[in-house]
Design an enzyme around this catalytic site. Structure first.
Site, PDB file in Angstrom:
ATOM      1  N   ARG A 328      13.850  31.978   5.973  1.00 39.31           N
ATOM      2  CA  ARG A 328      14.539  30.798   6.510  1.00 39.31           C
ATOM      3  C   ARG A 328      15.984  31.114   6.895  1.00 39.31           C
ATOM      4  O   ARG A 328      16.525  30.529   7.826  1.00 39.31           O
ATOM      5  CB  ARG A 328      14.487  29.667   5.475  1.00 39.31           C
ATOM      6  N   ARG A 424      -6.376  33.795   8.409  1.00 38.29           N
ATOM      7  CA  ARG A 424      -5.885  32.633   7.657  1.00 38.29           C
ATOM      8  C   ARG A 424      -5.798  31.387   8.551  1.00 38.29           C
ATOM      9  O   ARG A 424      -5.586  31.496   9.760  1.00 38.29           O
ATOM     10  CB  ARG A 424      -4.533  32.982   7.017  1.00 38.29           C
ATOM     11  N   ASP A 617       2.258  30.845  -5.930  1.00 26.43           N
ATOM     12  CA  ASP A 617       2.175  32.292  -5.690  1.00 26.43           C
ATOM     13  C   ASP A 617       2.079  33.094  -6.987  1.00 26.43           C
ATOM     14  O   ASP A 617       1.921  34.315  -6.955  1.00 26.43           O
ATOM     15  CB  ASP A 617       3.414  32.763  -4.914  1.00 26.43           C
ATOM     16  N   LYS A 644      -4.890  32.381   0.695  1.00 25.73           N
ATOM     17  CA  LYS A 644      -3.632  33.146   0.688  1.00 25.73           C
ATOM     18  C   LYS A 644      -3.889  34.524   1.322  1.00 25.73           C
ATOM     19  O   LYS A 644      -4.860  34.695   2.040  1.00 25.73           O
ATOM     20  CB  LYS A 644      -3.097  33.264  -0.742  1.00 25.73           C
TER      21      LYS A 644
HETATM   22  C1  S3P Z   1       5.809  29.545   1.209  1.00 26.09           C
HETATM   23  C2  S3P Z   1       4.966  28.539   0.852  1.00 26.09           C
HETATM   24  C3  S3P Z   1       3.744  28.729   0.077  1.00 26.09           C
HETATM   25  C4  S3P Z   1       3.683  30.121  -0.545  1.00 26.09           C
HETATM   26  C5  S3P Z   1       4.150  31.191   0.386  1.00 26.09           C
HETATM   27  C6  S3P Z   1       5.568  30.940   0.837  1.00 26.09           C
HETATM   28  C7  S3P Z   1       7.014  29.214   2.001  1.00 26.09           C
HETATM   29  O1  S3P Z   1       2.626  28.595   0.933  1.00 26.09           O
HETATM   30  O2  S3P Z   1       2.390  30.397  -0.972  1.00 26.09           O
HETATM   31  O3  S3P Z   1       4.102  32.458  -0.237  1.00 26.09           O
HETATM   32  O4  S3P Z   1       7.919  30.053   2.106  1.00 26.09           O
HETATM   33  O5  S3P Z   1       7.083  28.089   2.526  1.00 26.09           O
HETATM   34  P1  S3P Z   1       1.996  27.131   1.213  1.00 26.09           P
HETATM   35  O6  S3P Z   1       3.138  26.275   1.524  1.00 26.09           O
HETATM   36  O7  S3P Z   1       1.076  27.256   2.367  1.00 26.09           O
HETATM   37  O8  S3P Z   1       1.303  26.802  -0.050  1.00 26.09           O
END
Ligand code: S3P
Length: 735
Positions: A328, A424, A617, A644
């Site tokens: 981000r 995915r 995670d 995932k």
């Molecule tokens: C993340 C959100 C999660 C997480 C991923 C990182 C993020 O996924 O599993 O490793 O940075 O917004 P989901 O929001 O799809 O659950």
């Protein structure tokens, strides 16, 4: 009876021909006869043991040979082919090593009437500025690429035989179309030689040349090493590969002209853009060659972890920066006005892929260097279309967040990823984006690639998210920045809120009420400073490791403890873990702490469902904690784990079963019975978190654990092995 060795005739005993002869002779792969128009070279070849026998009559030698290798200069090729054509038996295999292929194939067509089926054109990508038979090395081609350019009519046995010979020398054999070969080589080999010759010639004509050469430093030496190559050979090559060379030379000249204009105009931004892009490409060149670059499909099955059983872990550790926040920081920094400095940036494959994607869209980014990155923001509408698809490697976060922000751009884009990401689900972001007015297409079964048509006018929506996903929420909010009116997202359960926090940090208002977050489109982001905390997801491996290995105590420094991420701490504490938060503070809008973890006797629990999105995670590592706990642990409501980087429920269940643990998978979780862990082999399925989880399981195992397919650990935790070993794990990697 053993079959007789093939009789190999090498015509032209220079560096390449000599090395081919010497290598195959040492391998005992062929009886090697040499021919060279230069009798001294030929004698020298015999004396140095490069060949078994020296031929004095080319035609007689050709008519007796099974394989004829032409290793003569490109320009001499026509004369030699014409000489041997009448005596070449149809069953004799003919091959060559010329650096240009189109021209040599034209020569063969002219001489033989048509290209002989037994002719296998080839080009080893090896050599040096040295020449002559005395420079020949039997291992010159080991681990080097050899490009064969077979044609439609090439005999497949001849092709196989030539491939086999090169492979005997340790070469990595590739096939390529003739025209493509000549274009690629013009860019990667011919142009650099031309530039080296030109630079040395230009400078040596300068009246102050003595000083220039006297004070020439490493840069000049490195750049011009190849100007000492054989002039006649290169003269031939440029004339033979005229069109492809001119094309790439024109492109290069345009690039130099751009640099000249930037220097003339004092345009430092343009210079920095070109240099940082070039540096990053050069830095990743070696990774591209080893097949692990983020800018190439990853070949991740080649790394295997081996963990010795037992031990404990101790020390003060700082794990790398948070992956979610690192992604981000680049995204918002790029779209901001002004220069954003980031520290603690995760230099893992995933976040580097995001960084590279913005470079591909014209953003100037300095670094990363020791976790520091400087982003020269281009503003909300300053991105430029990339030349090709944006490749985001293994990262679901990058692909889904990019989809949102690219939907608001004026240009079309395409997002692609590696093999795992390509399986995915992406409709979860495509659907809400379409309802905002975006034109978004996904590939087969709703998976990548994602194609986005630019120029759509987006409208804010009120979106009730069907799943608890921070990626989907962030995607919609980012598209909301480009939409008319308000965009609101409501989540079924709290998910990580880094996007909302960071938008506010960049001065963009975000309203948050209960389970909803909303933005109003049309605002702007202002550059800021970002301190990325250590990733709690990476710290998790050490929290579990210290908890399960008796006698352990670690302090994990500067870990992000955002309330939407601390499910793992809550779950481990509920299992009886000994975790203490020290020195709690806030950096750049994110809470952080040092976490002390001591070993403890864990017990099995029913994991509260409200903790699932907060530890999404961390479950692979929590499965290991559960396997080491007394009693049974039950996980429910975690079906998201199946989509995932791998199906994490299945991957963990299969791995634990292989290690003798009693475990049963359910559609949305698993039931894990604590007990002994045996040694054995498990497959990480290319999923970084599965690989690291089984690595720490070694602390409680009774035998060695081998984990396959671990290269992707570099996506989130590039120094995992180093740090784990420093803490006390006995882990090494092969491949
Ligand atoms: C993340 C959100 C999660 C997480 C991923 C990182 C993020 O996924 O599993 O490793 O940075 O917004 P989901 O929001 O799809 O659950």
């Amino acid at each position: 009876m053993t079959p007789a060795l093939p009789k190999l005739l090498v015509v032209g005993l220079g560096l390449i021909g000599g090395s081919f002869a010497k290598g195959l002779r040492q391998q005992g792969a062929a009886r090697v006869i040499g021919f060279d128009a230069n009798a001294t070279e030929l004698r020298e070849g015999l004396r140095l043991g490069v060949i078994d026998e020296a031929a004095d009559d080319l035609c007689a030698a050709v008519s007796a040979a099974d394989v004829v290798m032409l290793a003569v200069p490109v320009k001499v090729m026509e004369r030699v082919m014409a000489q041997i054509a009448p005596v070449l038996r149809p069953e004799t295999v003919l091959t060559d090593v010329g650096s240009v292929k189109g021209n040599i194939i034209d020569v063969a067509r002219r001489v033989f009437g048509e290209v002989p089926a037994n002719f296998v054109p080839g080009h080893p990508i090896a050599g040096s500025e040295k020449s002559g038979v005395s420079a020949a090395k039997a291992d010159l081609f080991a681990h080097h690429k050899v490009i064969l350019t077979p044609m439609a009519g090439t005999d497949r046995f001849a092709l196989k035989l030539v491939s086999d010979l090169w492979q005997r020398l340790g070469a990595d054999v590739h096939h390529m179309d003739v025209k493509r070969h000549d274009e690629v080589l013009a860019a990667t080999s011919h142009l650099p030689h031309l530039l080296a010759f030109s630079l040395v010639d230009t400078l040596s004509n300068d009246h102050e040349n003595r000083d220039i050469f006297r004070y020439a430093a490493g840069g000049f030496r490195d750049f011009t090493r190849i100007a000492a190559s054989d002039p006649m050979m290169w003269h031939d090559i440029f004339l033979a590969n005229r069109d492809a060379t001119l094309k790439v030379l024109d492109e290069f000249s345009a690039g130099v002209e751009r640099l000249r204009a930037a220097i003339d105009a004092g345009d430092g931004h343009q210079l920095l853009g070109i240099f940082t892009r070039a540096k990053s490409a050069r830095d990743h060149f070696s990774k591209i060659l080893s097949g692990t670059a983020y800018s190439m499909p990853m070949n991740s099955s080649n790394v295997r972890f081996r963990v010795q059983p037992g031990g404990q872990i101790n020390g003060t550790l700082r794990v790398p920066g948070d992956k979610s926040i690192s992604h981000r920081s680049i995204m918002l920094g790029a779209l901001a006005e002004g220069v954003t400095d980031v520290e603690g940036f995760l230099e893992g494959e995933d976040s580097l892929a995001t960084l590279q994607a913005f470079r591909d869209m014209g953003v100037v980014i300095e670094g990363p260097y020791q976790g520091k990155v400087r982003i020269h923001g281009v503003g909300m509408h300053g991105l430029k279309p990339s030349a090709g698809p944006l490749y985001v490697g293994n990262s679901g976060t990058a692909m889904r967040l990019f989809a949102g922000l690219l939907a608001g751009q004026a240009f079309d884009s395409e997002l692609t990823g590696d093999e795992s990401l390509s399986q995915r689900p992406m409709e979860r972001v495509a659907k809400p984006l379409r309802s905002m007015g975006a034109q978004v297409e996904t590939g087969a079964n709703g998976c990548p690639p994602i194609r986005i048509r630019g120029g759509s006018s987006l409208k804010g929506i009120d979106y009730d998210m069907p799943m608890a996903s921070a990626q989907v929420k962030s995607c919609v909010l980012l598209a909301g920045l480009y939409s008319e009116g308000e965009t609101r997202v409501t989540e079924p359960a709290p998910t990580r809120d880094h996007t909302e926090r960071m938008l506010q940090g960049f001065g963009y208002p975000v309203s948050r009420a209960g389970a909803s977050a909303s933005v109003v489109g049309g605002g702007k982001l202002s550059a800021c400073h970002i301190d990325v905390p250590a990733d709690i997801s990476s710290a998790t491996f050490f929290m579990v490791a210290a908890s399960i290995a008796p006698g352990s105590e670690v302090i994990l420094e500067h870990v992000g403890i955002n309330p939407t991420r601390i499910g793992v701490i809550n779950i481990l504490c509920a299992m009886g873990g000994d975790l203490t938060l020290l020195n709690e503070r806030e950096v750049g809008g994110e809470p952080v702490a040092d976490i002390r973890v001591r070993s403890a006797a864990l017990k099995g629990i029913d994991i509260p469902e409200d903790q699932v999105p907060l530890a999404i995670d961390e479950f692979p590592a929590i499965f290991i904690a559960a396997a080491c706990a007394e009693g049974t642990t039950v996980l429910r409501g975690a079906e998201e784990l199946r989509v995932k980087e791998s199906d994490r429920i299945q991957a963990m269940v299969d791995g634990l079963l292989a290690l003798g643990v009693e475990v049963e998978g359910t559609p949305d979780g698993a039931i894990i019975k604590g007990g002994p862990i045996q040694g054995g082999k498990v497959d990480s399925l290319g999923d970084h978190r599965i690989a690291m989880s089984f690595a720490i399981a070694g602390l409680r195992a009774r035998g060695v654990i081998e984990i396959d397919d671990c290269a992707n650990v570099a996506t989130s935790f590039p120094n995992f092995i180093e740090l784990a070993c420093a803490a006390g794990l006995s882990l090494d990697a092969e491949g």
